[in-house]
Design a protein around this motif. Sequence first.
Motif, short mmCIF file in Angstrom:
data_model
loop_
_atom_site.label_atom_id
_atom_site.label_comp_id
_atom_site.label_asym_id
_atom_site.label_seq_id
_atom_site.Cartn_x
_atom_site.Cartn_y
_atom_site.Cartn_z
N THR A 178 26.17 39.27 58.78
CA THR A 178 26.53 40.18 57.71
C THR A 178 27.86 40.82 58.08
OG1 THR A 178 24.24 40.62 57.12
CG2 THR A 178 25.87 42.24 56.44
N ALA A 179 28.80 40.77 57.17
CA ALA A 179 30.14 41.26 57.50
C ALA A 179 30.81 41.82 56.25
CB ALA A 179 30.99 40.12 58.08
N GLU A 180 31.99 42.38 56.49
CA GLU A 180 32.81 42.91 55.42
C GLU A 180 34.19 42.29 55.53
OE1 GLU A 180 32.77 47.26 53.97
OE2 GLU A 180 34.55 47.14 55.26
N ILE A 181 34.73 41.87 54.39
CA ILE A 181 36.07 41.30 54.38
C ILE A 181 36.91 41.99 53.33
CG2 ILE A 181 35.32 39.03 55.22
CD1 ILE A 181 35.53 38.02 52.32
N ARG A 182 38.22 41.97 53.57
CA ARG A 182 39.17 42.50 52.59
C ARG A 182 40.08 41.36 52.20
NH1 ARG A 182 43.99 46.72 54.34
NH2 ARG A 182 45.43 46.20 52.63
N GLY A 183 40.16 41.10 50.90
CA GLY A 183 40.98 39.98 50.49
C GLY A 183 41.39 40.05 49.03
N THR A 184 42.25 39.11 48.66
CA THR A 184 42.81 39.04 47.30
C THR A 184 42.18 37.87 46.56
OG1 THR A 184 44.91 39.93 48.09
CG2 THR A 184 44.93 38.82 45.97
N VAL A 185 41.82 38.09 45.31
CA VAL A 185 41.28 37.02 44.47
C VAL A 185 42.42 36.08 44.08
CG1 VAL A 185 40.05 36.46 42.34
CG2 VAL A 185 39.45 38.53 43.60
N LEU A 244 34.34 33.29 43.09
CA LEU A 244 35.75 33.60 43.31
C LEU A 244 36.22 33.01 44.62
CD1 LEU A 244 35.62 37.42 42.41
CD2 LEU A 244 35.99 35.50 40.84
N THR A 245 37.52 32.68 44.68
CA THR A 245 38.15 32.30 45.95
C THR A 245 38.98 33.49 46.42
OG1 THR A 245 38.24 29.98 45.29
CG2 THR A 245 39.65 30.67 47.13
N VAL A 246 38.70 33.95 47.66
CA VAL A 246 39.34 35.15 48.20
C VAL A 246 40.14 34.76 49.44
CG1 VAL A 246 38.93 37.41 49.23
CG2 VAL A 246 37.55 36.65 47.29
N ASP A 247 41.36 35.28 49.55
CA ASP A 247 42.26 34.97 50.67
C ASP A 247 42.70 36.29 51.31
OD1 ASP A 247 44.92 34.43 52.02
OD2 ASP A 247 44.36 32.38 51.43
N ASP A 248 42.71 36.33 52.67
CA ASP A 248 43.18 37.54 53.36
C ASP A 248 44.37 37.27 54.28
OD1 ASP A 248 42.11 36.21 55.51
OD2 ASP A 248 40.82 37.85 56.17
N GLY A 249 45.00 36.12 54.14
CA GLY A 249 46.15 35.79 54.98
C GLY A 249 45.78 34.99 56.21
N THR A 250 44.51 35.07 56.64
CA THR A 250 44.06 34.28 57.79
C THR A 250 43.28 33.06 57.34
OG1 THR A 250 41.91 35.35 58.08
CG2 THR A 250 43.83 36.42 59.10
#
Length: 641
Positions: A509-516, A561-567
């Motif tokens: 279980t985790a939390e991510i920050r990203g852009t749709v 959704l596809t989410v990208d965070d740069g990594t």
Amino acid sequence: MDIEKLKQKILTKMSEKELETKINNIIKENSGLIDEKAAISIIANDLGISMDYDDNEEYGFSIKDIAEGQRNVEITGKIMDISDVREFSRKDGTKGKVRSIIVADNTGSIRLTLWNDKADLVNNLKKGDVVEITNAFSRKWNNKIELNSGSDLTITKIENYDESKYPVVKECYNISELTPNMPATIRGEIIASYDKREFPRKDGTTGRVKSFILKDDTGTIRGTLWDDLAEIEINKGDIVEIKGYVKEGLRGLDINVNTLNILNKGEVAEVPEVNISELPKYKDDIVHVKGRITNISNPRMVKFDDREVEVREIYLMDNTGSVRISFWGNNINALNDITEGDAVKITNCKVKSYNDFEGNEIISLSAQSNSQIIKDDSIGAPKYTENLIKINDIYNLDEKSKNDITTVGRVLTIYDINEFERSDGTTGKVRNIIIEDETGKIRVVLWDKDAELDIKEGDIVKIVHGYAKDNGEFVDLNIGRFGRIIVNPEGVSVKINRKFIKELEEGETAEIRGTVVDYRKQDLILHLCPNCNKRAVLSEGKYICEECGEVEPREVAVATLTVDDGTGNITCKLFGKTVEKITETPMDKLKGANLDILNKLLGEEFIFNGLVNKRLEDLEFSVKSVRKLDLDKEIELLSNL
């Protein structure tokens, strides 16, 4: 037989309208062959009312039998008090006059108001005279039954009467001789004096009230002082004479005081400072105590018959024990700068005693209006340590430990407030929130005022002295009487399993920050079988489940959704409320929406919380909650990583 007296007795058991209906029905049933008097006799017989009394009986109708709305009331009673005549001006400029008398028999007493020329009927009467009153009518005034003078009212002095049927008129009464609704003068010793309190009146002014307990050789009675009289300083041990009006109280007779004279001042004893274990020796006394505060409750409202008062309670511990102290009304302000762990001295507390459900005596304290809380770190008391529990550990606590839980979590999900009706007819409110820390998450149930707190997703909350309750499928965290919730407490943070997408591992279980950056082109509403939860397919206007056949499907909002965070990027699956949340669109609107609603999310940055799964060869993120990016909270989070 005096049919009018018999009628008055019947009216103590039913309304005048009900009686009239019964009389008409009986006359009709007997084809008019009987008259009203005979009908009244039949009704009295049905009600078990005796008709065997003499027309000249002095005591046929007692004061206790008088009910609201009766007319042609006839009673005999002894005059206990006669007021002076008071003149008043009418709207038309003419003058009127009014006076009242109080009459009593051995069943009670009642006030009779005499208007204008009827005030002259008692000019030649005095206290102690026994009179017959006829043609009065009754009404309720200030929650008491009173008599009023009609145009045909008569007051006749009775010379020959049975003295045993009436109370004795005395200049000064023993407490045991008092009855409700009588004026009286009594003398005695103050054995308990309570602090003055203020209260708001309906007209916006502030009232004042103070009470005391008076004792003589025959009993005790509570006295009440209102407004200016409440400013009189009386203390335990004072010998006083009071004049007032006796009424029925919640726990016996009360007397509303009109005048109070202190005949002899008692000695004011020095207030002792005592250990908590010694409190049973000081029941009903005023004491000072000191120790360390271990619990502070939230404020709550307590209803009495005549008012509603706010109360807040604390627990104080010293080296000998622990005690609960209640703060009422404005006194709760003394707790504004106090917190658990403070070492304090609390002055002028009243020692109280009650028995619990098992019959054990419980000692508690009640703060008075002159009580003070004085912080003093030099006070010797057991050290207070806050037992902060991780959320996942709550599920494994023993039953005793589940009753006192302090934990910190970040708000993951907030649900709507629901209203409900309590058994007493009042409306309550309840709201659930989900909080999490790095070990897990738990549902918190908030009631009434707590449900209305301004809490947002992402806020840090601290639950102090809550308790866990197993509801079968869930374990809920509740905020009980001595629990409280603090929103965004200063200096408190929660460690969350925040990860970059490239760091995610299956099963965590985790939390991510990203852009749709993209979304799957699919229907926004998923139709599921209500029995097996498999997808139901629309065929010829009907939904078919391959396992269960034709069904009425359960509708669930869905978005991929596809989410990208740069990594890296990851597929995020959202269902139900999370779809409504990220699109800011309720379910009923989603049903008619097209994919343009997801197109608006492209380029937007969100915080996603959920479970990492593996689908085929790729990781997939099952989203449990979503919230918009809050830069201030992000800065705070990054500073604590």
